[in-house]
Design a protein around this motif. Sequence first.
Motif, PDB file in Angstrom:
ATOM      1  N   ALA A 190     -10.885  45.092 -13.796  1.00 62.36           N
ATOM      2  CA  ALA A 190     -11.351  43.944 -13.041  1.00 62.36           C
ATOM      3  C   ALA A 190     -12.270  44.394 -11.908  1.00 62.36           C
ATOM      4  O   ALA A 190     -13.313  43.803 -11.655  1.00 62.36           O
ATOM      5  CB  ALA A 190     -10.172  43.179 -12.487  1.00 62.36           C
ATOM      6  N   ILE A 209     -14.982  37.780 -18.448  1.00 61.68           N
ATOM      7  CA  ILE A 209     -13.890  37.647 -19.420  1.00 61.68           C
ATOM      8  C   ILE A 209     -13.481  38.999 -20.001  1.00 61.68           C
ATOM      9  O   ILE A 209     -12.424  39.102 -20.621  1.00 61.68           O
ATOM     10  CB  ILE A 209     -14.213  36.656 -20.564  1.00 61.68           C
ATOM     11  N   TYR A 248      -9.871  32.787 -28.758  1.00 57.59           N
ATOM     12  CA  TYR A 248      -9.280  34.128 -28.714  1.00 57.59           C
ATOM     13  C   TYR A 248      -8.357  34.277 -27.498  1.00 57.59           C
ATOM     14  O   TYR A 248      -7.251  34.806 -27.603  1.00 57.59           O
ATOM     15  CB  TYR A 248     -10.424  35.143 -28.652  1.00 57.59           C
ATOM     16  N   CYS A 249      -8.795  33.815 -26.341  1.00 55.31           N
ATOM     17  CA  CYS A 249      -8.007  33.988 -25.122  1.00 55.31           C
ATOM     18  C   CYS A 249      -6.822  33.017 -25.059  1.00 55.31           C
ATOM     19  O   CYS A 249      -5.894  33.221 -24.286  1.00 55.31           O
ATOM     20  CB  CYS A 249      -8.869  33.813 -23.879  1.00 55.31           C
ATOM     21  N   PRO A 284     -12.123  41.863 -18.839  1.00 54.22           N
ATOM     22  CA  PRO A 284     -10.781  42.431 -18.635  1.00 54.22           C
ATOM     23  C   PRO A 284      -9.726  41.706 -19.455  1.00 54.22           C
ATOM     24  O   PRO A 284      -8.880  42.344 -20.092  1.00 54.22           O
ATOM     25  CB  PRO A 284     -10.531  42.206 -17.141  1.00 54.22           C
ATOM     26  N   MET A 285      -9.814  40.383 -19.489  1.00 57.67           N
ATOM     27  CA  MET A 285      -8.809  39.625 -20.215  1.00 57.67           C
ATOM     28  C   MET A 285      -8.917  39.876 -21.716  1.00 57.67           C
ATOM     29  O   MET A 285      -7.913  40.098 -22.393  1.00 57.67           O
ATOM     30  CB  MET A 285      -8.996  38.137 -19.919  1.00 57.67           C
ATOM     31  N   VAL A 286     -10.160  39.867 -22.208  1.00 54.79           N
ATOM     32  CA  VAL A 286     -10.365  40.062 -23.640  1.00 54.79           C
ATOM     33  C   VAL A 286      -9.831  41.433 -24.070  1.00 54.79           C
ATOM     34  O   VAL A 286      -9.128  41.556 -25.074  1.00 54.79           O
ATOM     35  CB  VAL A 286     -11.863  39.917 -23.980  1.00 54.79           C
ATOM     36  N   THR A 331      -6.083  38.447 -10.737  1.00 54.26           N
ATOM     37  CA  THR A 331      -7.485  38.873 -10.803  1.00 54.26           C
ATOM     38  C   THR A 331      -8.042  38.669 -12.216  1.00 54.26           C
ATOM     39  O   THR A 331      -9.068  38.000 -12.401  1.00 54.26           O
ATOM     40  CB  THR A 331      -7.594  40.365 -10.428  1.00 54.26           C
ATOM     41  N   VAL A 332      -7.355  39.236 -13.190  1.00 53.85           N
ATOM     42  CA  VAL A 332      -7.844  39.185 -14.569  1.00 53.85           C
ATOM     43  C   VAL A 332      -7.996  37.738 -15.039  1.00 53.85           C
ATOM     44  O   VAL A 332      -9.024  37.347 -15.586  1.00 53.85           O
ATOM     45  CB  VAL A 332      -6.864  39.941 -15.492  1.00 53.85           C
ATOM     46  N   LEU A 357     -10.777  35.498 -13.142  1.00 56.97           N
ATOM     47  CA  LEU A 357     -12.143  35.803 -13.564  1.00 56.97           C
ATOM     48  C   LEU A 357     -12.465  35.072 -14.869  1.00 56.97           C
ATOM     49  O   LEU A 357     -13.481  34.382 -14.980  1.00 56.97           O
ATOM     50  CB  LEU A 357     -12.301  37.311 -13.768  1.00 56.97           C
ATOM     51  N   ALA A 358     -11.567  35.213 -15.839  1.00 60.42           N
ATOM     52  CA  ALA A 358     -11.815  34.565 -17.127  1.00 60.42           C
ATOM     53  C   ALA A 358     -11.802  33.047 -16.969  1.00 60.42           C
ATOM     54  O   ALA A 358     -12.625  32.347 -17.558  1.00 60.42           O
ATOM     55  CB  ALA A 358     -10.757  35.007 -18.136  1.00 60.42           C
ATOM     56  N   ALA A 369      -2.678  40.000 -18.652  1.00 54.85           N
ATOM     57  CA  ALA A 369      -3.529  38.913 -19.124  1.00 54.85           C
ATOM     58  C   ALA A 369      -2.628  37.816 -19.683  1.00 54.85           C
ATOM     59  O   ALA A 369      -1.847  38.058 -20.581  1.00 54.85           O
ATOM     60  CB  ALA A 369      -4.469  39.413 -20.213  1.00 54.85           C
TER      61      ALA A 369
END
Lengths: 273, 321
Positions: B3, B42, A109-110, B44-46, A86-87, A90-91, A147
């Motif tokens: 999320a 972004i 950053y990611c 949740p990931m960040v 999920t996480v 989305l990104a 993540a």
Amino acid sequence: MKKTVPQRVFSAVLITLISVSVMFPLAWMAIAGFKGKTEVLRSPFQFFPDMWRWDNYSAILADPQFLRAMGITVVGALIFTALSLTVNTLAAYAFARLEFTGKRFWWVYCLTPMFIPAMAILLTSFMVVSKLGMLDTLAVLIIPGAASSAQMFFIRQFYLGFPMAVEEAALVDGATRWQIFVRVFLPQSAAPFVVMGIAAYLAYWNAYVWPVLTITDPDLTQIMQFLGNFRSDRGNDWGLLMAGSTLASLPTIALLLVFQRFIVNGVRISGIK
Amino acid sequence: MTALDSRVAVPADPAPDGVAPQRRGRRAARRGRDNRTAYLMIAPMVVLLGIFVMWPLVYSVYLSTFKISFYEEPEFVGLDFYQYVLDSPRFWESIWVGLYYAVLTVPTGIVIALLLASFIKTLSRRAAAFMKTTVYLPAVVSTVVASVLFVFMYQDEGVVNWMLGLLNRGPVNWLNDPGYALPAIAVPGIWLSFGITTLILLAGLLDIPENYYESAQLDGAGFFARLFRITIPLLKNVLLYLLVTGFTLAIQLFELPLIMTNGGPVDATTTPNLYIFNSFRDLTPYATSFSLTASLMLFVVLGAISLVIFRLVNSDKAIDG
């Protein structure tokens, strides 16, 4: 190219030889599980047990700690897989298909975590989760690793390949980005989801060091932690240990066999070649 | 779960009813909405990366400039620990162990994988599918299981010594002999990883047009000529990628020696990461600062190497860079 008969025989022999040597350690592990205590490391050497006995397998299956470890690891791995898909998805969609302010910064950053070796942050991550009071909870096994830059990158590469036309048509029809993501992108994401989902599941299932650091509660002991402890506690009972290791590997091997097509091809689309 | 929150928070498109706005206004509105959607997506990931990766990293760097012990207040020492790590002979020994392990495993693994991939390429579809799954099988086995299993196989009365016995060689005390312990760990190391290498090389081999080989054969090029004149030059990028990733992974080897030997005998299998991990657990003075500093120094080197690989791989691959 048609093959001649000797070539075919040669191929068949080679296939057998390679498969046998690759699988030998696993087969040996399973066979050792069928041997009695005195047989398992007996001299003179013996390949197969005198008698195939299920004692080790039934003993380990009757061990409540083993069963609990298997059960809790399955639960954790499933939640972990779902959360991380999920996480990261989305990104991945945002980075592949949306233009937004500061995109480059957040992209770097990611992605940076991909280049940070686990050991460099292992100790301070441990300090962070203990400050957050997450030690000895299932959350400490699930949330910190959810993540994943590599997973996000993989799915983003997949989304980059989608034709623009579909999205533009939907936008003209007044669909929101969110609707496009849910109705157009998600339904077509089965292949990357299987590949990345299995990778996440395996990573969780096979994890050892992080659970050893963060989990002391026997009720939450993870399966690999159980096997590691087993070796130091009852190191000499090799038959039992091999039976336990065999059973603990079965779920991952089964996953590979069921999804082999996706996994084997997944290596190909993983961005290298 | 963050999320899910972000999913709930996304409003239905508040499309302006009735009036058709001007093009430019509409595009701006679109961008505004994309910004909002993108940030929600972004977020949740960040946030997760921030808490569990970025902050620990910054914190590591910060702590590495302090002397931390149980008895005194932390004391700022600047870069002293970096000098201390560089002066520590055991740290350098562990680097040598890591390099030796890389030399043992990386070229061997690639050669085995290249041979297997060339063989699989000649097979029929079904046989190739079978072989691909077979060689990949060890890759799904956990390092813990592999470690325990190979310790079992290396026992004095174990199967490896039995095989040696067939060749009339005496039993070897694999994991307790400083000369044999690291090579003994290299075997499960290769076994766990050669499957993926094989599949990557196979994909590379399949990209080489078949007629290159056919015309070479017509010109009378033998197997080795084709290997060294066609296959290896055309696989240069893939091989380079495999060498460098293999190297960075090998030097980070950790779990196999942790479980199989715990670094022994006499530190013969203490890889850099295991050294860092063990010096954190040992209650030596300033263990925390020391191991943090050592891990950061490894990070700088390995991070730089992987960044270069990523640049190489990504340059001609990604659609929008």
